[in-house]
Every structure is written in C-alpha cells, then in structure tokens.
Design an enzyme around this catalytic site. Sequence first.
Site, PDB file in Angstrom:
ATOM      1  N   ARG A   1       0.825  -1.203   0.000  1.00 48.10           N
ATOM      2  CA  ARG A   1       0.000   0.000   0.000  1.00 48.10           C
ATOM      3  C   ARG A   1       0.868   1.266   0.000  1.00 48.10           C
ATOM      4  O   ARG A   1       0.476   2.298  -0.525  1.00 48.10           O
ATOM      5  CB  ARG A   1      -1.001   0.003   1.165  1.00 48.10           C
TER       6      ARG A   1
ATOM      7  N   GLU B   1      -9.991   5.466   7.273  1.00 53.35           N
ATOM      8  CA  GLU B   1      -8.561   5.775   7.305  1.00 53.35           C
ATOM      9  C   GLU B   1      -8.165   7.105   6.658  1.00 53.35           C
ATOM     10  O   GLU B   1      -7.279   7.796   7.180  1.00 53.35           O
ATOM     11  CB  GLU B   1      -7.774   4.648   6.620  1.00 53.35           C
TER      12      GLU B   1
HETATM   13  N1  MTE Z   1     -12.448   4.565  14.514  1.00 55.19           N
HETATM   14  C1  MTE Z   1     -12.557   4.183  15.803  1.00 55.19           C
HETATM   15  N2  MTE Z   1     -13.355   4.884  16.610  1.00 55.19           N
HETATM   16  N3  MTE Z   1     -11.868   3.118  16.279  1.00 55.19           N
HETATM   17  C2  MTE Z   1     -11.022   2.390  15.480  1.00 55.19           C
HETATM   18  O1  MTE Z   1     -10.396   1.437  15.941  1.00 55.19           O
HETATM   19  N4  MTE Z   1     -10.059   2.106  13.220  1.00 55.19           N
HETATM   20  C3  MTE Z   1      -9.710   2.767  11.970  1.00 55.19           C
HETATM   21  C4  MTE Z   1     -10.941   3.465  11.393  1.00 55.19           C
HETATM   22  N5  MTE Z   1     -11.588   4.273  12.372  1.00 55.19           N
HETATM   23  C5  MTE Z   1     -10.884   2.789  14.115  1.00 55.19           C
HETATM   24  C6  MTE Z   1     -11.658   3.888  13.678  1.00 55.19           C
HETATM   25  C7  MTE Z   1      -9.183   1.860  10.967  1.00 55.19           C
HETATM   26  S1  MTE Z   1      -7.565   1.463  11.016  1.00 55.19           S
HETATM   27  C8  MTE Z   1      -9.961   1.347   9.988  1.00 55.19           C
HETATM   28  S2  MTE Z   1      -9.325   0.339   8.787  1.00 55.19           S
HETATM   29  C9  MTE Z   1     -11.394   1.619   9.926  1.00 55.19           C
HETATM   30  O2  MTE Z   1     -11.844   2.467  10.967  1.00 55.19           O
HETATM   31  C10 MTE Z   1     -12.119   0.266   9.988  1.00 55.19           C
HETATM   32  O3  MTE Z   1     -13.487   0.408   9.991  1.00 55.19           O
HETATM   33  P1  MTE Z   1     -14.336   0.684   8.656  1.00 55.19           P
HETATM   34  O4  MTE Z   1     -13.817  -0.246   7.631  1.00 55.19           O
HETATM   35  O5  MTE Z   1     -15.702   0.425   9.078  1.00 55.19           O
HETATM   36  O6  MTE Z   1     -14.074   2.111   8.276  1.00 55.19           O
HETATM   37  N1  HPA Z   2      -5.730  -2.643   4.149  1.00 58.56           N
HETATM   38  C1  HPA Z   2      -5.908  -2.957   5.435  1.00 58.56           C
HETATM   39  N2  HPA Z   2      -5.728  -4.141   5.915  1.00 58.56           N
HETATM   40  C2  HPA Z   2      -5.330  -5.091   5.070  1.00 58.56           C
HETATM   41  C3  HPA Z   2      -5.122  -4.822   3.736  1.00 58.56           C
HETATM   42  C4  HPA Z   2      -5.337  -3.534   3.238  1.00 58.56           C
HETATM   43  O1  HPA Z   2      -5.183  -3.224   2.058  1.00 58.56           O
HETATM   44  N3  HPA Z   2      -4.722  -5.957   3.157  1.00 58.56           N
HETATM   45  C5  HPA Z   2      -4.672  -6.868   4.144  1.00 58.56           C
HETATM   46  N4  HPA Z   2      -5.045  -6.357   5.302  1.00 58.56           N
HETATM   47 MO1  MOS Z   3      -7.167  -0.455   9.414  1.00 58.28          MO
HETATM   48  S1  MOS Z   3      -5.139  -0.170   9.492  1.00 58.28           S
HETATM   49  O1  MOS Z   3      -7.091  -1.218   7.840  1.00 58.28           O
HETATM   50  O2  MOS Z   3      -7.356  -1.740  10.526  1.00 58.28           O
END
Ligand code: MTE
Ligand code: HPA
Ligand code: MOS
Length: 752
Positions: free
Chosen positions: A304, A705
């Site tokens: 990534r 993210e």
């Molecule tokens: N928001 C909160 N409150 N707590 C979390 O742990 N994780 C982040 C983001 N926002 C997180 C967060 C990360 S690393 C990711 S990948 C996404 O939320 C995962 O959830 P989603 O795929 O529903 O956005």
């Molecule tokens: N994003 C987050 N988590 C992951 C990914 C990615 O692209 N691939 C494998 N785990």
């Molecule tokens: Mo988020 S770093 O893809 O859990």
Amino acid sequence: MQHIDTKSHLRGESLYLDDIPMVRGTLFGVVYPSPVAHGRIRSLQLDDALAMPGVVRILTYKDIPGRNQIGGIVPDEPLMAEHEVHFHGMPIAFVVAETDEQARAAIKKIQVDIEPLPVITDPRQAKALGNLIVPPRTFKIGDSTGAFKNCAYIASGRADSNGQEHLYIETQGAYALPLEGGQVRVYSSTQGPTAVQRHAADVLGISMSQVEVDVKRLGGGFGGKEDQATAWAVFCALAAYLLQKPVKYSLHRMEDMRMTGKRHPYSSDFTIGLDKDLNILAYEVCFYQNAGASADLSPAVMERTLFHCTNSYYIPNVTATAYSCRTNLPPNTAFRGFGGPQGMFVIESAIAQIAEQIGVHPSRIQEKNLIRTGHEFPYGQIAQSQAPACWDKACRHFDAKRMMEEVAQFNRNNVLCKKGISFMPICFGISFTKTLMNQARALVHIYTDGSVNISTGAVEMGQGVSTKLIQVAASVFSLPAEQIRINSTNTYRIANTSPSAASATADLNGKAVELACNALKGRLTDMASRILQKDISSIHFRGGQVYVHDAATELNWKGLVQAAYVNRISLSEHAHYATPDIHFDSSIEKGHPFAYHVYGTAITTVTVDTIRGTYQIDAVKIVHDTASSMNRMIDKGQIEGGLVQGIGWMTMEEIVFDQEGRLRSNALSTYKVPDIYSVPGIIDVEFHETDEDNLAIFRSKAVGEPPLMYGIGTYFALRMALKAFNPSGEIGFDAPMTPEKMLMGLYQKKSS
Ligand code: MTE
Ligand code: HPA
Ligand code: MOS
C-alpha cells in the site's frame, strides 16, 4: 441516526471483553516475554515459577498439540519461542494461575539463559545485511531516468517517519472456554475473528469448525488488532483446551505497549524532477520499511505504500521500490492508513524540498499536479478524481488566499512567534489491496413479531459500522431502526470473514446486508401482492406499512411477516458480496485494485514559539470527499478523530527503542499522545458531497482511514513556520516534529 452505542458508552453500559461475566473456575494467563531482543535460548528454568502459589501450569512451545505458528502472510512467527528469540517481548512461555496477580507474580520467577546475538533496529542496516521479509517490489510508470533529463529542477533527499503506538483504549485480550467435544469458544478483542479462528485451530491441531470466535465490540483497534489480537486469543484457547478450564488474559498497558507491533517506521530516499512550469515530470523513491522480527502484515503494508507513493498527484514517470526489512523489533503491523501515510509523507517531503529550492510555496506545485479524471496511477488504474474539486473548494470556502496573506503578514511583523501554513491533499484507495479479501457475507433473520436481526463479519470498534449496517437494513425494509438489532460478530454465524479493516467494512458488509434484505423484501413483496391482489411492481414498504402505489393499505409489516411465515416462506437470508471489477496482477504490478478512491484537502495553520520550540495548531480546515454520506455525524467523527491521530503521529508521538531493542517509550508518561490541549484550535470540516456513481454502500464513501493523512499537513505547516524563522537551517524530513526537534531546528546552522 445516532451511533447506536452512544448512550451505553456514555453510561458505561457497553460490554467489552473485560465485562463478560466470568464462569466460576476461570483461570488467568500471562505471557512470559523475552527479556532480550535477539539471542539463542540456552536454558529455561520454570521450577521456581511453578512452585508459586496458585500456579496451575506453565506452557511452552513443547505443549502445543498442533503447529507453533501464527504468521498470517508468511509462516515465520512462532506463538512461543523455541530456540531463539527475535525481539524484546517475544513470548517464551504462558503461565496459567488461579488469579491474574498470581500469574503475574509467577512470571517474575522464570529464569532464562539467553546467549546474545547482534540486535538490529535500523531497516537500512537490515537491508544491507540482506535481511528482507519478502523480495523487494517496484512500481513503475513511464521512464523516470529519461524524464530527469528534461527537468528544469531536480531535488533529492531523505525522509524518515517514525512508528506509532495504536493506544486503543481497550488493551489486547481474550477469554476462552472449553466446550464439549473438543470445541472451544473464544471471546477476543480482534478485528479479525477468522484469523483468530484459523490460528487457534492450527495451534490446537483441531478443525476451524471446532473454534467459535465471538466479538461484541472493541475499545478501538486502529489496525493494531487486525493481526495482533491473535496471539493472546490463541494462548487462551490453548490453555483452555489443554486444561479444560476457562482461561482469560487481558494485557496491562505496559505489556501491550512492549509486546505488540506498531505503525511501521520508514526511511526513504527520493528524487523529484519538475519542468520550468512546475509540472512534476519524474519521481524516484526507495522505501526501507522497518518490519520488525516477523512478517505479520508487512508485505501488504509495503504494497500500500507503493500504491500511495504519489499521493494525490499525477506523475507520468515514476519508479518506486520498497524493501521490507527484518529487524529485532516487535513485528510492526496495520495502523490506520496501512503504509499509505508513510508513502505520502515522502512525496510531500520531496515537494517541500524542491519548492524550497525553487523558492515557491509548495502549494503551487501541489495544485499544479493534482491528479485528474483520466490520469493513470503508477499501478495502472485510471483515476476518477475529486482531487481538484476538493482543493478548489477548500481554497474558495476557507479563503486560502487570505489565510496565506495573514500568515505572511504575521511573519513580517513577529519574531518571537512564527506562523506556517500548509496544504495537504489526500488520495486513498478503497479495497483490500489483496483482491480476494474483498468479499463479505450477511445473515438476516426476520422474526414472526416483525423484528429483524442481522449478523455480518463486521467488527464494531467505535467507527460506527454497526450503526451503518442497521441503517442499510432499515432503509431497504423502510423500518424504524429500533426494530433492527445487530449481533456480535461470530464465526459460527458468519464464516471466512475478512478482517474489519481497509476502511471497507461498511462497504463490504453493508452490500451483503443490502443483498440479503433485498432478497427478503422480494419474497415479502410477492406475498403482499398475493394478499392484496395487486401487481408486484405497485407494492412498496414505507415506515412499517405496505403501500400500493402511493396509498397505504391495511397490511402492515408485522402482518405481512406473519402471513409469510404461515405460508412457509423463508424469513431468513444469507447473502454474499464480492466487489466487482477489481483486479491486480502483481507479476507486472498493474491493474485496477481499488473500487474507488477517496480524496480531500486540508489547510493547516500553526504558530511556533521561536524561543521555546513549542507550538500550537491554530486551525485545520478540511474539504473531504464523502460522496453521499449515509451518516454525517459518524463521518465527521471519523474525520476529526483520524486527523488528530495523524497529527499525533506527525508531531508528538515519539517511539523510542534503545540500541538493545528495548522500548523506552513504554508508558503514557514517556509516550505523548494528543490531548484536548494539543488538538487544533479550530477543526472545520466541509463535506464534498457528490452523487458520483461508485461502489460504496449507498454511494457513501468509506471514511475510516483517509482523514488520518490530513495530519501530515501539520508537519509541513510546522516546517514552514520553522523556515520562516531560520530559512537556512538544514533540518531534513524527520517525523515526528516534536517540540525538541523544533527547537533544535530553529537554531540549526547551515553546515558548510
Ligand atoms: N475509529 C474508531 N473509533 N476506532 C477504530 O479502531 N479504526 C480505523 C478506522 N476508524 C478505528 C476507527 C481503521 S484502522 C480502519 S481500517 C477503519 O476504521 C475500519 O473500519 P471501517 O472499515 O468500518 O471504516
Ligand atoms: N488494508 C488494510 N488491511 C489489510 C489490507 C489492506 O489493504 N490488506 C490486508 N489487510
Ligand atoms: Mo485499518 S489499518 O485497515 O485496521
């Protein structure tokens, strides 16, 4: 709709792992971690520990009935050390006792004799020794070597970004219960229930169908529990299985900080070339990723980084190479942005460097080179771009010109304080970069009283995915949200899940819920058409009532559901969703890996105290590409939270390992995270709403993210302020910009 956990969070009623009522006879486990970062185990003395009060058993790798292996991508990570240790904190043994205190007292009595081996903490040094996790990869478009010949300006440099502690409020932990027939149930604070299930089965030497993993919610994960929740869950499962007693382990904060991996630090070299009109013609970059002692998710994170190495810019000639370097640190892992932020920090450094050389504000170069619809990313995908739209809107809406002038004027009139302003456009691809992971399933039941229960593979970690999934079902059925409940995430209800990660959880699981609900709705519509003797196409549901065209009928949702039941029509549906149209060929490093991209722009202003090196973030003004947000409050929370987390990474959070590979910043007294006093004075968030056709659930783009990367803007705003005070200081690019580094930089002399 409000986040469904709002009230229970506020009242302390939400259940986390530590709130699960314990079964009588529950035992407590604690890991005995390696006291050195690298060495050969000569002997392990357990007798004194075994004699301690309450100790039931001490497990080592010898007790493992299955495989001593928990590596997710590469099988290079033993659950417990066998003959060598590779990082300070690596599990060597697992002590099980009647109480948590007894287990913790007992590990102090374990003696290990380890012959020390050389400790490597620097990725460049690891690379020089050939210690790589996987072979290097190169993304390439055009001909960067040739293009440099046509450049009017060229700049080279080095950029370093440090790691970041996840600091989820709930530390890692698990609770495992033995069930009959060799089955185990594991409650785990994990983003990846299936990973826990798979590795528990593997280590125990049983089948996945014997392992039930259940997750209610997490007190934050941020990537730190995508892969690294597994070890603790497997320890508990192993002990529960062998002892036939429930076993619990929830880590103390210092244990958690010491034993778990963090965001990957990167060290990178760049060369950038521009023509005389400030078009970026060429970019070459080499990334040295500090992977830690085993692969964990590092190869995917590295990938990534390559995907996002040009951030939000179109560059026709790019050569980007990345090395995943094996060091003696805890294995680094997923962290919000998943390598993207590290790649983006380098291109922003390159632009800052060349702007300085030319004598223009970096924003002139940034704006000029924003990626547009039709442009090609270095990996072959064609952009459907909102980058210029977000940038322009930010400039207009927040009057960027005036902000720039105010900063310049302030700096002309002040010496004791200097201001800086930066622009930070972002671009983040949505989908797991590994195509096969972009699949999800949902199970929806309608009960005979009309209430609805949904299960998916999504893990709620605060990001609001459960709320969004309820919104999906409520919208398809046109029911009030209160009539819909969401279950814990459980591997017996939903199988083979991808982790909740990559910001794609609501998209993937939401689409599966939508499919399941639509199938059920189809059957119920058919039933209603039979009852009402009206054409199917005229039947609609609205607010729990059945309508024919625009006229309400006598038939309501509950009556219809009961009629369907009486007629023996299935009121349950299991649906599968796989993101269409995505693909990637890693043999040529080209394809269309992302369902879509998320864009945005942040404008950041800061004030630096030039005597003390301390600083304030005055304002961060953001235009964020939400497309058609399905929950503005949740999305705003994600944007603000992500921003502040990114600012923390770029400014104050400083992970320090010593030469021996020991974590020095191992508590909140030595590791500073943003608090209410250090967040920006103003955070202004403007939604860039479009009805763009995309693959997001209800066209509401993923938001988890991407906003973290707005925080990178703060680093460059601080740097501008520093440069306003000390234009000739050679300070390089080395994040985080702590007040100490700022102070040094303010008085740094040009080396001649
Ligand atoms: N928001 C909160 N409150 N707590 C979390 O742990 N994780 C982040 C983001 N926002 C997180 C967060 C990360 S690393 C990711 S990948 C996404 O939320 C995962 O959830 P989603 O795929 O529903 O956005
Ligand atoms: N994003 C987050 N988590 C992951 C990914 C990615 O692209 N691939 C494998 N785990
Ligand atoms: Mo988020 S770093 O893809 O859990």
